[in-house]
Design an enzyme around this catalytic site. Structure first.
Site, short mmCIF file in Angstrom:
data_model
loop_
_atom_site.label_atom_id
_atom_site.label_comp_id
_atom_site.label_asym_id
_atom_site.label_seq_id
_atom_site.Cartn_x
_atom_site.Cartn_y
_atom_site.Cartn_z
N GLU A 435 -48.78 12.46 -98.75
CA GLU A 435 -48.19 10.85 -99.07
C GLU A 435 -48.83 10.95 -100.76
O GLU A 435 -49.08 10.87 -101.22
CB GLU A 435 -48.78 9.57 -98.67
CG GLU A 435 -48.40 8.28 -99.01
CD GLU A 435 -50.28 7.42 -98.68
OE1 GLU A 435 -49.87 6.43 -99.60
OE2 GLU A 435 -50.79 8.08 -97.52
N ASP A 513 -53.03 8.79 -97.25
CA ASP A 513 -54.63 8.11 -97.72
C ASP A 513 -55.09 7.75 -96.13
O ASP A 513 -54.06 7.34 -95.69
CB ASP A 513 -54.22 7.12 -98.53
CG ASP A 513 -53.12 7.98 -99.82
OD1 ASP A 513 -53.87 8.99 -99.58
OD2 ASP A 513 -52.79 6.49 -100.65
N ASP A 515 -56.17 4.69 -95.80
CA ASP A 515 -56.18 3.21 -96.36
C ASP A 515 -54.93 2.80 -95.23
O ASP A 515 -54.06 3.10 -94.64
CB ASP A 515 -55.74 3.16 -97.49
CG ASP A 515 -54.51 3.34 -98.25
OD1 ASP A 515 -53.81 4.13 -97.40
OD2 ASP A 515 -54.26 3.23 -98.97
N ASP A 517 -52.37 1.48 -96.14
CA ASP A 517 -50.45 2.11 -96.38
C ASP A 517 -50.37 2.70 -95.61
O ASP A 517 -49.03 4.02 -95.36
CB ASP A 517 -50.27 1.57 -97.86
CG ASP A 517 -49.59 0.95 -98.47
OD1 ASP A 517 -49.40 -0.44 -97.71
OD2 ASP A 517 -49.82 0.47 -100.00
#
Length: 650
Positions: A435, A513, A515, A517
């Site tokens: 990403e 990541d 998180d 997103d």
């Protein structure tokens, strides 16, 4: 040197071989799949009683001690003494491999259990197994501990003569299933709901008594496989209101004798682009399809082609729809019941009976042909949908040519994106799909370039659950992935299917990541791989990397610990109470320097990878459609039901 003589040979008696080599007998081995397979074996035995017409209620109860019980109101497990064995039948069933009532049609005309190993394997791999049988006005009980009889069969009370059936309770042995501690409610719930559709009228009750709760649900689906297909279809909405149900009994000649096979096919055509085909033989999920699926596809394509041709529904100059075009947006459930099903293995993932292909082909050809003649409006929308799919397939040819070049480095779409590895052997090569350019830069610097390739993605890829193949192949990030992997893509016609042999890396690793997103991007990628590169998942080539959440270093120590979740962090801090808390929280992969990224997430000796598997096509399809489809209400309900599990990342 150690001698190798007759004394070196060991013979494992009774169920000892099962305990020594459980993976030989249980699909999923000693992992979570194998743990639940034990329950599946016992539930399937109860379902066999329902298929035989002797039971209409099956109840599963998850107990507070970790055990589970399965109750049915069938005839009850035989308790009489077997003359040849000199022991009660129930004891033989639970202690001897290849002992059961499924080897001929005298007790069960149709059954899922065939090899007589299910009950005895469950017994062998359980701390305890206790069976209670109600028949003839009496209640009988027997108990086993790790496969050995500890409470011989005996009458323990009386019941009404109308009260018949069996209850089997067991606790999987933690010595065998070391990394699994409990049954998953939602997993069991999905299977019971599935069985409710397939049995059409049998009641399934699920009760969870664990942790002081007393949650209970009941499933009974009168709509059968037609309703099942509609439930799987999800979104977009069907092209017509009532599911197509093709159902009949077919007599087929098998080894110079006639056998009756029951065929049920539920069909729903939607405005979507992906297909979901679920296959069952005697209620057993056949994940890899088999002869019944082949029979369906052959007859289905032939009937629709014949209808379109005779009704002049394909315009001159337009491409003729292929089998894949007719299956675009289709949700289908195929269920057959036959007396002697043959499977590829004990896992029963693929049906092999040629007579099943003949039966399904015959029923679908006859019944679908009749349906189309009787429902011309529905027939028209089905043919129009396939014709549009054929046009989209033709429009995608140029894009297809771009993504199927043998060497992705020659592709003009990849200037500087792919940092390839030096190895040419796919079995030792791996690619990280990363990403963002920032993390991609760190990964390129920190990787082992001999066998690790890096492909950074910019932003979020297209949600393929809502797009046709032509639009998908115009997406820059998707074209980059497909070109890098090098094996093509499914869904663009019979001549352009994914070719597993051309995969350039046998480990394709999604690295995003930790998180919200990152989770969204990971879900988008998994949706794409599931819908358009499914064989790669089945082969075990797809992985998810787990980057750490924290970097911890204590005072007066040069040692650094990387922690992957909050629970592990709390445990680490508790063990080092009194020492100072220097904690770095990683918000994203880009915050790590190349050395940290290598040490925590890319070094084969220290990294944590999760292999992506597909244990249940029904569950996966339903989940993707709920999370990524266009219907808002199911997604909102999911968020509301699970909001209490979310944590704010401040």
């Amino acid at each position: 040197m150690a001698t190798y003589t007759a004394e070196s040979i060991k013979v494992l008696k009774g169920l000892e071989g099962v305990r020594r080599r459980p993976a030989m007998y249980v699909q999923g081995g000693t992992g979570v799949d194998g743990y639940h397979q034990l329950l599946t074996e016992i539930v399937d035995n109860a379902v066999d009683e329902a298929l035989a017409g002797f039971a209409d209620m099956i109840a599963i109860s998850l107990e507070d001690d970790g055990s589970v019980s399965v109750t049915d109101n069938g005839r009850g497990i035989p308790v009489e003494v077997m003359k040849k064995e000199g022991r009660p039948a129930i004891e033989v069933i639970f202690t001897e491999l290849h002992a059961g009532g499924k080897f001929d049609s005298s007790a069960y005309k149709v059954s899922g259990g065939l090899h007589g190993v299910g009950s005895s394997v469950v017994n062998a791999l359980s701390t305890f197994l206790e069976a209670e049988v109600r028949k003839g006005g009496k209640c009988y009980r027997i108990r086993f501990d790790r496969g050995e009889v500890t409470f011989p069969i005996q009458s323990v009370g009386t019941v009404r003569k109308s009260d018949t059936g069996s209850t089997v309770a067991f606790l999987p042995d933690p010595e065998i299933f070391k990394d699994v501690r409990s049954f998953e409610y939602q997993r069991i719930r999905r299977r019971l709901r599935e069985l409710a559709y397939l049995t059409g009228g049998v009641r399934f009750r699920l009760q969870d008594r664990r942790g002081g709760e007393n949650r209970e649900e009941e499933f009974c689906e009168e709509g059968g496989v037609g309703a099942f297909a509609a439930s799987v279809a999800g979104e977009p909405k069907p092209l017509y209101t009532t599911p197509i149900l093709l159902r009949s009994r077919c007599t087929v000649e098998v080894q110079e004798k006639e056998e009756e096979i029951e065929v049920e096919v539920g069909l729903v055509h939607t405005g979507g682009y992906s297909q979901t085909l679920l296959t069952y033989a005697n209620m057993i999920t056949n994940r890899d399809g088999g002869t019944h699926l082949t029979g369906f596809k052959t007859a289905y394509t032939r009937v629709l082609n014949n209808y379109a041709r005779t009704k002049n529904m394909i315009k001159k100059g337009d491409p003729a729809p292929t089998g894949e075009d007719f299956l675009e947006g289709v949700s289908c459930v195929i269920s057959v019941k036959l007396s002697d099903p043959q499977f590829e293995s004990q896992a029963k993932v693929k049906l092999l009976n040629p007579e099943a292909q003949t039966a399904v082909q015959s029923v679908v050809y006859e019944k679908l042909g009749e349906y189309l003649e009787e429902n011309p409006r529905v027939a028209k929308v089905i043919i129009e949908k396939a014709a549009n799919a054929a046009k989209a397939r033709e429009a995608a040819r140029k894009a297809r040519d771009l993504v199927r070049r043998a060497n992705p480095l020659d592709n003009d779409e990849l200037p500087g994106k792919l940092a390839d590895c030096q190895a040419e052997d796919p079995s030792v090569s791996e690619i990280y799909i990363v990403e963002g350019d920032s993390a991609g830069g760190s990964a390129k610097q920190g990787r082992e370039r001999r066998f690790q390739a890096i492909l950074p993605l910019r932003g979020k890829i297209l949600n393929v659950e809502r797009a046709n193949i032509a639009k998908i192949l115009k997406n820059t990030e998707i074209r980059a992935m497909v070109a890098a992997i090098g094996a093509g893509i499914e869904g663009t016609g019979d001549d352009t299917h994914f070719n597993l042999e051309d995969v350039r890396y046998h480990r394709i690793i999604i690295m995003t990541d930790a998180d919200v997103d990152g989770s969204h991007i990971r879900t988008l990628l998994l949706t794409f791989f599931y819908r358009y590169m499914r064989p790669m998942i089945d082969a075990g080539y797809l992985f998810i990397a787990q980057p750490p959440l924290y970097r911890v270093r204590f005072s007066r120590s040069k040692e650094v610990a990387y922690v992957y979740d909050d629970a592990l962090l709390q445990g680490l801090l508790k063990r080092n109470r009194g020492r100072r808390y220097e904690i770095q929280r990683f918000k994203g992969l880009g915050e790590m320097n190349p050395e940290q990224l290598w040490e925590t997430t890319m070094n084969p000796e220290t990294r944590v990878l999760h292999r992506v598997t597909i244990a249940d096509a029904f569950e996966v399809s339903e989940t993707f459609e709920m999370l990524m489809g266009s219907e808002v209400l199911p997604r909102r309900e999911f968020i509301e039901d699970n909001a209490h599990l979310a944590k704010l990342d401040l």
